[in-house]
Design a protein around this motif. Structure first.
Motif, PDB file in Angstrom:
ATOM      1  N   LEU A  90     -71.567 -36.007  66.414  1.00  0.00           N
ATOM      2  CA  LEU A  90     -70.804 -35.114  67.289  1.00  0.00           C
ATOM      3  C   LEU A  90     -69.531 -34.624  66.606  1.00  0.00           C
ATOM      4  N   LEU A  91     -68.900 -35.525  65.843  1.00  0.00           N
ATOM      5  CA  LEU A  91     -67.673 -35.145  65.138  1.00  0.00           C
ATOM      6  C   LEU A  91     -67.987 -34.109  64.061  1.00  0.00           C
ATOM      7  N   VAL A  92     -69.058 -34.350  63.325  1.00  0.00           N
ATOM      8  CA  VAL A  92     -69.439 -33.429  62.248  1.00  0.00           C
ATOM      9  C   VAL A  92     -69.751 -32.045  62.835  1.00  0.00           C
ATOM     10  N   VAL A  93     -70.542 -32.041  63.891  1.00  0.00           N
ATOM     11  CA  VAL A  93     -70.899 -30.765  64.529  1.00  0.00           C
ATOM     12  C   VAL A  93     -69.640 -30.053  65.026  1.00  0.00           C
ATOM     13  N   GLY A  94     -68.758 -30.809  65.647  1.00  0.00           N
ATOM     14  CA  GLY A  94     -67.529 -30.205  66.195  1.00  0.00           C
ATOM     15  C   GLY A  94     -66.660 -29.619  65.105  1.00  0.00           C
ATOM     16  N   ARG A  95     -66.550 -30.328  63.976  1.00  0.00           N
ATOM     17  CA  ARG A  95     -65.725 -29.793  62.885  1.00  0.00           C
ATOM     18  C   ARG A  95     -66.348 -28.516  62.322  1.00  0.00           C
ATOM     19  N   TYR A  96     -67.684 -28.512  62.212  1.00  0.00           N
ATOM     20  CA  TYR A  96     -68.349 -27.316  61.688  1.00  0.00           C
ATOM     21  C   TYR A  96     -68.116 -26.124  62.629  1.00  0.00           C
ATOM     22  N   LEU A  97     -68.359 -26.347  63.908  1.00  0.00           N
ATOM     23  CA  LEU A  97     -68.238 -25.242  64.868  1.00  0.00           C
ATOM     24  C   LEU A  97     -66.815 -24.688  64.915  1.00  0.00           C
ATOM     25  N   GLY A  98     -65.846 -25.560  64.666  1.00  0.00           N
ATOM     26  CA  GLY A  98     -64.458 -25.119  64.734  1.00  0.00           C
ATOM     27  C   GLY A  98     -63.909 -24.606  63.416  1.00  0.00           C
ATOM     28  N   GLU A  99     -64.595 -24.903  62.305  1.00  0.00           N
ATOM     29  CA  GLU A  99     -64.013 -24.566  61.002  1.00  0.00           C
ATOM     30  C   GLU A  99     -64.856 -23.607  60.172  1.00  0.00           C
ATOM     31  N   ASN A 100     -66.152 -23.489  60.492  1.00  0.00           N
ATOM     32  CA  ASN A 100     -67.010 -22.598  59.700  1.00  0.00           C
ATOM     33  C   ASN A 100     -66.504 -21.152  59.781  1.00  0.00           C
ATOM     34  N   GLU A 101     -66.524 -20.475  58.625  1.00  0.00           N
ATOM     35  CA  GLU A 101     -65.948 -19.117  58.552  1.00  0.00           C
ATOM     36  C   GLU A 101     -66.622 -18.130  59.500  1.00  0.00           C
ATOM     37  N   SER A 102     -67.958 -18.288  59.706  1.00  0.00           N
ATOM     38  CA  SER A 102     -68.664 -17.350  60.584  1.00  0.00           C
ATOM     39  C   SER A 102     -68.450 -17.671  62.059  1.00  0.00           C
ATOM     40  N   LEU A 103     -67.956 -18.853  62.340  1.00  0.00           N
ATOM     41  CA  LEU A 103     -67.894 -19.285  63.738  1.00  0.00           C
ATOM     42  C   LEU A 103     -66.484 -19.452  64.282  1.00  0.00           C
ATOM     43  N   LYS A 104     -65.527 -19.781  63.401  1.00  0.00           N
ATOM     44  CA  LYS A 104     -64.232 -20.194  63.967  1.00  0.00           C
ATOM     45  C   LYS A 104     -63.526 -19.075  64.723  1.00  0.00           C
TER      46      LYS A 104
END
Lengths: 640, 640
Positions: A520-534
């Motif tokens: 859950l932490l990994v997914v949350g960091r990706y969703l909040g930090e990925n360039e296409s998504l943040k």
């Protein structure tokens, strides 16, 4: 043409009934300018539609007007089936009472409130918003659409001339209306040589004073006799049925024992549907004539309707206390051949593109649901959220590809449903239960599109079942969960207010398991930090994120360290602190029991999943719990 | 005195805060004229009280404004108890989380909504009623009561002179106000030789323009510094406490994990009570100083309050986001020596006659409940329902005999409750639970009187328990049952709207038993036909009965022949047909489960009982199921 005053708006809505008002409600708290025009002199004083399905009530919840509407509504709890006596003697007998309940919903299936009150609440909800204006006593007399501009964001390809229909025009929440008396034009639209669609009669012939409105989009919510539908050359396809019905709202003076229950009264001469209303009234739909040589409904008298009623309800009495409304009608079952036209610059909603029997209570509900489907797509387009013009058009095309099949299914259902009223059926109660599920929308599944994406490698899904299941294109089944932070229980659709936001809902399972928590932490960091998504998921000052990321776990809440979660699950703002409203638990609540969301949605807590929920509460994609690429793909494909 | 304009009203209410508005709500849909005056320029924009107990929410239900208030409120679900570390180290630790629940209620115990919104809804509810007028910017400057008239129905013994306090006076829903600027008088009332109580200073000294108001009754709802209380020579008895508190409403910036729960944070320097509010705010009550040499609360700074907060909440942080309100106070625990005066022509309500710590959330609740207790008695008196003058006075006297003990109990409770904040207690959670029950009103039992009648031969009852039981003088415990006619479930207090009607509720048991059914028929015929009762129980054209007779059975609904019941249980009117809302069943509902009313109220279905419920939902008498003489006696004693 003489000079005329001119107005520019983003969206012009023709018709301020349930569909038009439901559409306008999407644009509260935006900068999008909306003009509704209606030929009526003001809000409908007395409406004819009445039943509200649970899905429609969820829409009202998302608009923030659920509590008021629920408080005024009357719930339906039971259905009594009456039929002919088995011994061949005269008169009807009660066969059985079945609960008016669809287990899959987990809440009441239908409530009763008259259309005028429904309109009232939707109207009150938009009046405080200065970007939305309503003009009554106003009709469009000509329309012109320049389709050459494609889907450029800044173009205003729609031009409409408006006229007042009398001098006492009412304007709500906006500047004064200019215009004078005139007659309504029925001019047909022609495709001229310049790629312009122009109303060919009115603008040339009528020299009275008019107002010219430029708009980006136009939507017809102007009912079964829609003016816009004619201008767009949209044809209603289908038939007239072979029965004439009477419909009566009255205070009954009757010794019939089930007069406060929904009743199907089946006798040799046909089936009455009786539904209790507020103020001790009932509504009855009464078959009066059928066959080939039918009378014009206009010629039916109230006495004749009541005679037909008494014949069916015998041996019970049915005297008339007071009558608040009655009518007679012959059902037309027809669907428009198009729901959108002219490069997705013009749309038709509700009764403009489908008519059917009122008995299943589908008219107002389907109209509101049509509008709800279209509204968020127009909002995203008009807000400039969808960056590419072609993606904008793709999204807007899904209005027709999603809602026209719903209307066709509804007509098919309606034919079967009317047969139930025409002839006795041995499987009546099973069929009624199927009908209850159908009319609640459990069978609706929108086809694959940019907005409904199937899992990788899956080309198409099997047949849709009358189930509240987690499938792309179906409505997210509503469920109750409690807020992690305070234990307050909520229904999820109440939480998913109509803000135009998508939601990514992560069913994370029991996150006291370190591996699941880490995921859950990994997914949350990706969703909040990925360039296409943040840019989609993170709050920026003064701007809500287009995508809210929500978590529903099923762990012991006191073992969850809320503040240790990534920021995308609990964003901070200087003005209003932490957002405590994104993390939920599927656990026992203090006062309202256990929502059993995982069980009801058939999610394995050991596996979990991730669901993209569209702004209208329908499922855009169902993904593996850590399929962050799937999330990215969903939004990229929509050019968000 | 110079000539002055003059007004005659039935009831003059001084103060349009929660108490005054709650009182005025009793007079909707009556012919009784009510004038509220308030020195404020308009409704309170921002209030200080916040918590709503379930009983108060039931009052709002009875006024028809429950749904709006509930929709805006925030429920409290859990209480976290934090204390000092057992190992002697610095800092607090979570000891336990207990549900914020009182089983006896069967529903949420408390919701949070700020006073200004509560006032808003009560105000909106009276504005459409032309018999109720509110004048802001208006103060009374003198009062005179002629007690020689006794309790004659037609007398207007109260004379009050009103003055505007500025020229921008606001009048809601009524004729314009005359008056000019003036200062507020503090003149004390003197008993002159003619049996008149007169304000001896102001009317003689002040020659500015005033309005003279004649009224039958006057009620002071004008708060802790009540003008009317001074005029009536009512003294507040009690003490100042030895602690100074700060109270803060703010957006916290904190890593404290339970910030969205009700928390008791107990450290060496005192106990903070933290309560979540809407808009991501919290309210905190913070002990700042205690002892004998206390600072004046006016001298406390916000920084000092926050320093005290951080000392207690350590090791957690507590930074300040935004602050919407803060204050400092020293608690006064005092009760008025009289609640009514001058032959029950003048009354004092709410903060005018009791002040205490705000922490138990009892201020606004008790004020509204005081007003609710008084309102129906005044309504019955003013409607002429109580025929004998002495019975009228007896009924009005019960306001003081019922509500003053409640205030005294509240002060006693408050002393113990404050001690919980001052010193650690081993039995903290048990004491909290007791406190929850107390503050919900479970201990309230009004003493025997004309309005609370004990069973024959019983002189007095034992001590009152913290129980939701069926005992004369206690509130009818709320319960859910379904309507016989349509199966719709309802909470009973929602059904018992504030119409001024008594209800006789017959718990008839399983009436498929022929003997029990026969008993119910006999009782129904007696209640509807007896010469002393039928004028109370039967509907007459244009007039609702003063007593509604309700039945709660526990039989299979489909075995009950509703229309075969006596008319008193299902009256007929030509305008609106049968009344389907008087017969209930304690059975499983289609959507909301089983209310288990008989079980919760400890009624033996084989025996049953009959309960007289007063217009305010309190129990007037508990009788045998067929004790029709008991019913007759109850109403005869009240001269109804």
């Amino acid at each position: 043409m003489s000079p005329s005053p001119s107005t520019t708006v983003d969206l012009l809505i023709v018709g301020a009934g349930p569909a038009g008002l439901a559409l306008a409600n999407w644009f509260r708290d935006t900068d999008i300018t909306v003009l509704l025009v209606d030929k009526k002199p003001g809000p409908t004083p007395r409406g004819q539609a009445e039943g509200l399905k649970s899905t429609t009530n969820e829409i009202f919840d998302s608009y923030g007007i659920g509590p008021q509407i629920t408080a005024e509504s009357w719930r339906l709890e039971e259905i009594a089936c009456w039929g002919m006596r088995k011994d061949g003697a005269e008169g009807i007998v009660r066969e059985q009472v079945i609960p008016d309940r669809v287990e899959e919903l987990g809440k009441p299936r239908e409530t009763m409130l008259q259309q005028s009150r429904v309109e009232h609440h939707m109207l009150q909800n938009i009046l405080p918003h200065n970007n939305i204006e309503i003009r009554y006593n106003t009709i469009p007399v000509a329309v012109e659409v320049d389709i050459a501009c494609g889907h450029e964001a800044d173009a205003y390809p729609v031009t409409v001339w408006l006229k007042k229909v009398n001098n006492d025009a009412t304007t709500l929440n906006g500047h004064a209306t200019n215009g004078i008396n005139g007659h309504e034009s029925n001019g047909q639209m022609n495709n001229d040589q310049n790629g312009h669609y122009t109303n060919g009669t009115d603008t040339n012939e009528d020299h009275t004073f008019k107002e010219r409105v430029s708009a980006k989009y136009i939507v017809g919510c102007d009912g079964a006799r829609s003016w816009l539908r004619k201008q767009l050359n949209v044809i209603l396809e289908g038939d007239l049925t072979d029965s004439v019905f009477g419909v009566v709202d009255m205070v009954p003076k009757s010794n019939f024992p089930d007069i406060r229950r929904v009743c199907y009264l089946r006798a040799a001469s046909g089936t009455i549907l009786l539904v209790p209303r507020s103020n001790r009234e009932v509504r009855m739909y009464i078959p009066v004539e059928s066959g080939t040589a039918l009378p014009d409904p206009k010629d039916l008298t109230f006495d004749r309707i009541m005679d037909a009623t008494r014949k069916i309800i015998a041996p019970y009495t049915m005297d008339v206390g007071s009558v608040s409304w009655w009518s007679a009608y012959r059902v037309r079952q027809r669907v428009g051949n198009y729901f959108s036209r002219l490069n997705e610059r013009a749309f038709l909603v509700g009764d403009t593109v489908h008519t059917h029997s009122p008995k299943a209570g589908q008219g107002m509900n389907t109209s509101i649901q049509d509008a709800y489907n279209l509204g968020w797509k127009l909002r995203l387009a008009l807000e400039g959220q969808v960056r590419s013009p072609s993606a904008r058009q793709d999204l807007l095309r899904t209005y027709e590809s999603e809602r026209r099949p719903v209307a066709l299914d509804l007509i098919a259902f309606d034919k079967g449903f009317l047969k139930l009223f025409a002839a006795p059926s041995a499987r009546f109660d099973t069929e009624i239960l199927q009908a209850l599920k159908f009319t609640t929308g459990l069978s609706i599944r929108y086809p694959p599109s940019c907005a409904v994406q199937l899992p990788k490698g899956v080309e198409q899904l099997g047949p849709s079942l009358l189930k509240a299941d987690l499938v792309p294109g179906k409505r997210l089944p509503d469920f109750r969960a409690v807020y992690q932070a305070d234990g307050v229980p909520t229904w999820m659709h109440k939480r998913l207010s109509a803000t135009g936001q998508f939601r990514v809902v992560i069913f994370a399972g029991d996150i006291t398991d370190p591996a699941r928590l880490e995921r859950l932490l990994v997914v949350g960091r990706y969703l909040g930090e990925n360039e296409s998504l943040k840019h989609l998921t993170m709050t920026r000052p003064g701007k809500q994120p287009l995508v809210e990321v929500l978590v529903v776990h099923c762990a012991d809440r006191d073992q969850v360290d809320f503040l240790a979660l990534p920021e995308v699950y609990r964003p901070w703002s200087e003005e209003s602190g932490y957002d405590y409203c994104r993390v939920f638990a599927d656990v026992e609540s203090v006062h309202d029991g256990h929502g059993r969301a995982y069980e009801r949605l058939e999610i394995d807590p050991a596996v979990g999943c991730m669901v993209v929920v569209r702004p209208d509460g329908y499922i855009g994609a169902v993904l593996d719990v850590d399929d962050v690429d799937g999330v990215r793909t969903y939004f990229e494909r929509n050019s968000l």
